[in-house]
Design a protein around this motif. Structure first.
Motif, mmCIF file in Angstrom:
data_model
loop_
_atom_site.group_PDB
_atom_site.id
_atom_site.type_symbol
_atom_site.label_atom_id
_atom_site.label_comp_id
_atom_site.label_asym_id
_atom_site.label_seq_id
_atom_site.Cartn_x
_atom_site.Cartn_y
_atom_site.Cartn_z
ATOM 1 N N ARG A 187 0.844 -1.199 0.000
ATOM 2 C CA ARG A 187 0.000 0.000 0.000
ATOM 3 C C ARG A 187 0.876 1.245 0.000
ATOM 4 N NH1 ARG A 187 -5.378 -0.509 2.046
ATOM 5 N NH2 ARG A 187 -5.998 -2.691 1.880
ATOM 6 N N LYS A 188 0.315 2.308 -0.560
ATOM 7 C CA LYS A 188 1.108 3.541 -0.677
ATOM 8 C C LYS A 188 1.244 4.212 0.681
ATOM 9 C CE LYS A 188 1.216 7.816 -3.389
ATOM 10 N NZ LYS A 188 0.805 8.433 -4.663
ATOM 11 N N VAL A 189 2.489 4.413 1.103
ATOM 12 C CA VAL A 189 2.752 5.035 2.401
ATOM 13 C C VAL A 189 3.387 6.413 2.239
ATOM 14 C CG1 VAL A 189 5.071 4.032 2.731
ATOM 15 C CG2 VAL A 189 3.647 4.552 4.726
ATOM 16 N N ALA A 190 3.946 6.690 1.064
ATOM 17 C CA ALA A 190 4.624 7.976 0.862
ATOM 18 C C ALA A 190 4.608 8.343 -0.616
ATOM 19 C CB ALA A 190 6.072 7.905 1.369
ATOM 20 N N GLY A 191 4.641 9.647 -0.864
ATOM 21 C CA GLY A 191 4.697 10.152 -2.234
ATOM 22 C C GLY A 191 5.700 11.287 -2.334
ATOM 23 N N ILE A 192 6.206 11.487 -3.531
ATOM 24 C CA ILE A 192 7.259 12.482 -3.775
ATOM 25 C C ILE A 192 6.848 13.373 -4.932
ATOM 26 C CG2 ILE A 192 9.640 12.713 -4.621
ATOM 27 C CD1 ILE A 192 9.733 9.730 -3.118
ATOM 28 N N LEU A 193 7.054 14.657 -4.756
ATOM 29 C CA LEU A 193 6.751 15.617 -5.818
ATOM 30 C C LEU A 193 7.968 16.512 -6.013
ATOM 31 C CD1 LEU A 193 4.708 16.900 -7.784
ATOM 32 C CD2 LEU A 193 3.990 18.404 -5.898
ATOM 33 N N VAL A 194 8.667 16.296 -7.128
ATOM 34 C CA VAL A 194 9.865 17.081 -7.443
ATOM 35 C C VAL A 194 9.488 18.165 -8.440
ATOM 36 C CG1 VAL A 194 12.128 17.008 -8.577
ATOM 37 C CG2 VAL A 194 11.487 15.215 -6.956
ATOM 38 N N GLU A 195 9.856 19.397 -8.125
ATOM 39 C CA GLU A 195 9.574 20.519 -9.014
ATOM 40 C C GLU A 195 10.842 21.355 -9.170
ATOM 41 O OE1 GLU A 195 4.972 21.527 -8.554
ATOM 42 O OE2 GLU A 195 6.041 21.770 -6.664
ATOM 43 N N ALA A 196 11.113 21.730 -10.399
ATOM 44 C CA ALA A 196 12.350 22.454 -10.687
ATOM 45 C C ALA A 196 12.045 23.822 -11.285
ATOM 46 C CB ALA A 196 13.215 21.643 -11.644
ATOM 47 N N ASP A 197 12.992 24.725 -11.130
ATOM 48 C CA ASP A 197 12.864 26.079 -11.671
ATOM 49 C C ASP A 197 14.081 26.333 -12.565
ATOM 50 O OD1 ASP A 197 11.223 28.680 -11.248
ATOM 51 O OD2 ASP A 197 13.316 29.330 -11.136
ATOM 52 N N TRP A 198 13.815 26.712 -13.809
ATOM 53 C CA TRP A 198 14.881 26.818 -14.804
ATOM 54 C C TRP A 198 15.048 28.254 -15.283
ATOM 55 C CZ3 TRP A 198 17.581 22.423 -15.589
ATOM 56 C CH2 TRP A 198 16.967 21.216 -15.222
ATOM 57 N N HIS A 199 16.276 28.587 -15.624
ATOM 58 C CA HIS A 199 16.573 29.807 -16.387
ATOM 59 C C HIS A 199 17.207 29.324 -17.675
ATOM 60 C CE1 HIS A 199 17.532 33.934 -17.252
ATOM 61 N NE2 HIS A 199 18.808 33.612 -17.443
ATOM 62 N N GLY A 200 16.384 29.163 -18.712
ATOM 63 C CA GLY A 200 16.874 28.493 -19.911
ATOM 64 C C GLY A 200 17.227 27.054 -19.560
ATOM 65 N N ALA A 201 18.446 26.653 -19.896
ATOM 66 C CA ALA A 201 18.871 25.279 -19.586
ATOM 67 C C ALA A 201 19.492 25.183 -18.199
ATOM 68 C CB ALA A 201 19.879 24.813 -20.636
ATOM 69 N N ALA A 202 19.635 26.323 -17.528
ATOM 70 C CA ALA A 202 20.299 26.306 -16.214
ATOM 71 C C ALA A 202 19.274 26.107 -15.098
ATOM 72 C CB ALA A 202 21.056 27.609 -15.996
ATOM 73 N N LEU A 203 19.571 25.181 -14.234
ATOM 74 C CA LEU A 203 18.687 24.909 -13.102
ATOM 75 C C LEU A 203 18.898 25.964 -12.028
ATOM 76 C CD1 LEU A 203 16.719 22.929 -11.650
ATOM 77 C CD2 LEU A 203 18.760 21.733 -10.811
ATOM 78 N N ARG A 204 17.822 26.663 -11.678
ATOM 79 C CA ARG A 204 17.933 27.622 -10.561
ATOM 80 C C ARG A 204 17.853 26.871 -9.230
ATOM 81 N NH1 ARG A 204 14.190 31.440 -13.183
ATOM 82 N NH2 ARG A 204 15.369 33.212 -13.988
ATOM 83 N N PHE A 205 16.832 26.035 -9.123
ATOM 84 C CA PHE A 205 16.699 25.236 -7.903
ATOM 85 C C PHE A 205 15.752 24.077 -8.162
ATOM 86 C CE2 PHE A 205 13.619 28.778 -7.518
ATOM 87 C CZ PHE A 205 12.429 28.084 -7.333
ATOM 88 N N VAL A 206 15.830 23.102 -7.291
ATOM 89 C CA VAL A 206 14.898 21.982 -7.338
ATOM 90 C C VAL A 206 14.309 21.792 -5.941
ATOM 91 C CG1 VAL A 206 16.735 20.271 -6.997
ATOM 92 C CG2 VAL A 206 14.575 19.549 -7.999
ATOM 93 N N ILE A 207 13.015 21.535 -5.898
ATOM 94 C CA ILE A 207 12.315 21.295 -4.634
ATOM 95 C C ILE A 207 11.866 19.846 -4.601
ATOM 96 C CG2 ILE A 207 10.187 21.812 -3.349
ATOM 97 C CD1 ILE A 207 10.548 24.739 -4.309
ATOM 98 N N VAL A 208 12.240 19.163 -3.524
ATOM 99 C CA VAL A 208 11.855 17.765 -3.338
ATOM 100 C C VAL A 208 10.807 17.726 -2.228
ATOM 101 C CG1 VAL A 208 12.650 15.442 -2.763
ATOM 102 C CG2 VAL A 208 14.163 17.003 -4.037
ATOM 103 N N GLY A 209 9.558 17.537 -2.621
ATOM 104 C CA GLY A 209 8.463 17.477 -1.657
ATOM 105 C C GLY A 209 8.162 16.027 -1.299
ATOM 106 N N ILE A 210 8.035 15.784 -0.008
ATOM 107 C CA ILE A 210 7.847 14.412 0.467
ATOM 108 C C ILE A 210 6.692 14.376 1.471
ATOM 109 C CG2 ILE A 210 8.910 12.511 1.768
ATOM 110 C CD1 ILE A 210 11.641 13.601 0.695
ATOM 111 N N GLY A 211 5.777 13.467 1.227
ATOM 112 C CA GLY A 211 4.693 13.224 2.174
ATOM 113 C C GLY A 211 4.755 11.782 2.643
ATOM 114 N N VAL A 212 4.770 11.588 3.966
ATOM 115 C CA VAL A 212 4.791 10.240 4.538
ATOM 116 C C VAL A 212 3.596 10.099 5.467
ATOM 117 C CG1 VAL A 212 6.100 8.541 5.862
ATOM 118 C CG2 VAL A 212 7.335 10.228 4.478
#
Ligand SMILES: Nc1ncnc2c1ncn2[C@@H]1O[C@H](COP(=O)(O)OP(=O)(O)OP(=O)(O)O)[C@@H](O)[C@H]1O
Ligand SMILES: O=C(O)CCCC[C@@H]1SC[C@@H]2NC(=O)N[C@@H]21
Length: 236
Positions: A134-159
Motif C-alpha cells: 500500500r502507498k505510504v509515501a509520495g514524492i513531488l519534485v519541481e524544478a525552476d529553470w533559467h533556460g537550460a540552467a537549473l535555478r533550484f529543485v524542490i523535493v516534496g515528500i509526504g509520509v
C-alpha cells in the motif's frame, strides 16, 4: 525572507517535530502549523533567495499536491509534509527524473529503519513508496529553470505516519506507519531526522553521478512497475 512565510494560524494536537539532537547540519528546518502546500511555499522562498538545504515542513497542508495537480491528503499532525530545497550546480533536465527516484530511495531507506523488514517496502516508480503493498509515501519534485540552467529543485515528500483511515476513492490503497506498525510507529521527528540524515549522507554522491547512484541502488531494493506518463507532462 522569514516575513514571507505564512504565519502560524492554528494549533494542533500534535506539536511540531523537534529534533532532540539538532537536525543534520546541511539543513535549515522551518516549521509551520498550517500551509497550503510546502512545495508552493518553498518555491516562493526559493525565489526570494532561500539557500540550498532549506527545509520547510508543516503540521497540516490545506492544498497538498501530488503529481499533475492531484490532491495529497495532509491531515493535521498525522503525516510528515516537508519540502527540501537544493541548488545543485550541475543537474540537467534530462537528469531530473533521477532526483525523483533518488528521493524515493531515501524515503525507502528512512522507513526501512523503522519497519525492520526491508522486504515490506518497495519503490513504485516514478514517485511512490509502498509498505505492505500500500502507498505510504509520495514524492513531488519541481524544478525552476533559467533556460537550460537549473535555478533550484524542490523535493516534496509526504509520509503517512499516524493516519488510521483514509478518504475513499484514492487511486491506490494507502497505509500509514501506524496502521503497519501499531504502537511501534515512530513520531514525525524521528522520521524527519532519519530522512534528512539520508539526504545529507548521499546527496553529494548522487550529484556526482545521478544515473549511476540510482542504478546501483536499484539492484538491492524492490521496485514495482510504475506508471510512466508522457515526458512532456512531467512537472519538471
Ligand atoms: N495521504 C495519502 N496517502 C496515500 N495516497 C494518497 C494520499 N493523498 C492522496 N493520495 C493519492 O495519491 C494520488 C497522487 O499520487 P500520484 O499522482 O503519484 O498518483 P498515483 O496514484 O500514485 O499514480 P501514478 O502511478 O501515476 O504515480 C492522489 O490522486 C490520491 O489518489
Ligand atoms: O504521490 C504523489 O503524487 C506525490 C505526493 C507528494 C506530497 C508531498 S507533501 C509535502 C509536499 N508538498 C506538497 O504539496 N506535496 C508534497
Amino acid at each position: 525572507m522569514a516575513s514571507r512565510l505564512p504565519s502560524r494560524t492554528r494549533t494542533h494536537k500534535d506539536a511540531a517535530p523537534a529534533s532532540p539532537t539538532g537536525w543534520p547540519e546541511r539543513f535549515t528546518v522551518r516549521w509551520l502549523a498550517q500551509v497550503d502546500s510546502t512545495n508552493t511555499a518553498l518555491k516562493a522562498l526559493a525565489q526570494a533567495g532561500a539557500p540550498d538545504g532549506f527545509c520547510l515542513g508543516a503540521d497540516e497542508q490545506t492544498a497538498g499536491r501530488g503529481q499533475y495537480g492531484r490532491t495529497w491528503h495532509s491531515p493535521a499532525g498525522e503525516g510528515l509534509y516537508v519540502s527540501l530545497l537544493f541548488r545543485p550546480p550541475c543537474l540537467t533536465s534530462d537528469q531530473m527524473h533521477h532526483v525523483t527516484t533518488f528521493a524515493g530511495l531515501m524515503v525507502h531507506d528512512t522507513l526501512a529503519r523503522f519497519v525492520g523488514t526491508p522486504a515490506r517496502l518497495a519503490v513504485k516508480e516514478p514517485n511512490d513508496v509502498f509498505l505492505d503493498g500500500r502507498k505510504v509515501a509520495g514524492i513531488l519534485v519541481e524544478a525552476d529553470w533559467h533556460g537550460a540552467a537549473l535555478r533550484f529543485v524542490i523535493v516534496g515528500i509526504g509520509v503517512n505516519i499516524g493516519q488510521v483511515s483514509f478518504p475513499e476513492g484514492l487511486r491506490q490503497p494507502a497505509t500509514s506507519l501506524r496502521l503497519a506498525l501499531g504502537e511501534a510507529a515512530p513520531p514525525r521527528a524521528a522520521v524527519l531526522d532519519a530522512l534528512l540524515n539520508a539526504f545529507q549522507d548521499h546527496w553529494d554522491a548522487f550529484l556526482a553521478d545521478p544515473a549511476g547512484v540510482v542504478a546501483v541502488r536499484r539492484q538491492d531494493i524492490c521496485f514495482l512497475p510504475g506508471t510512466f506518463h508522457d515526458r512532456q507532462e512531467r512537472p519538471y
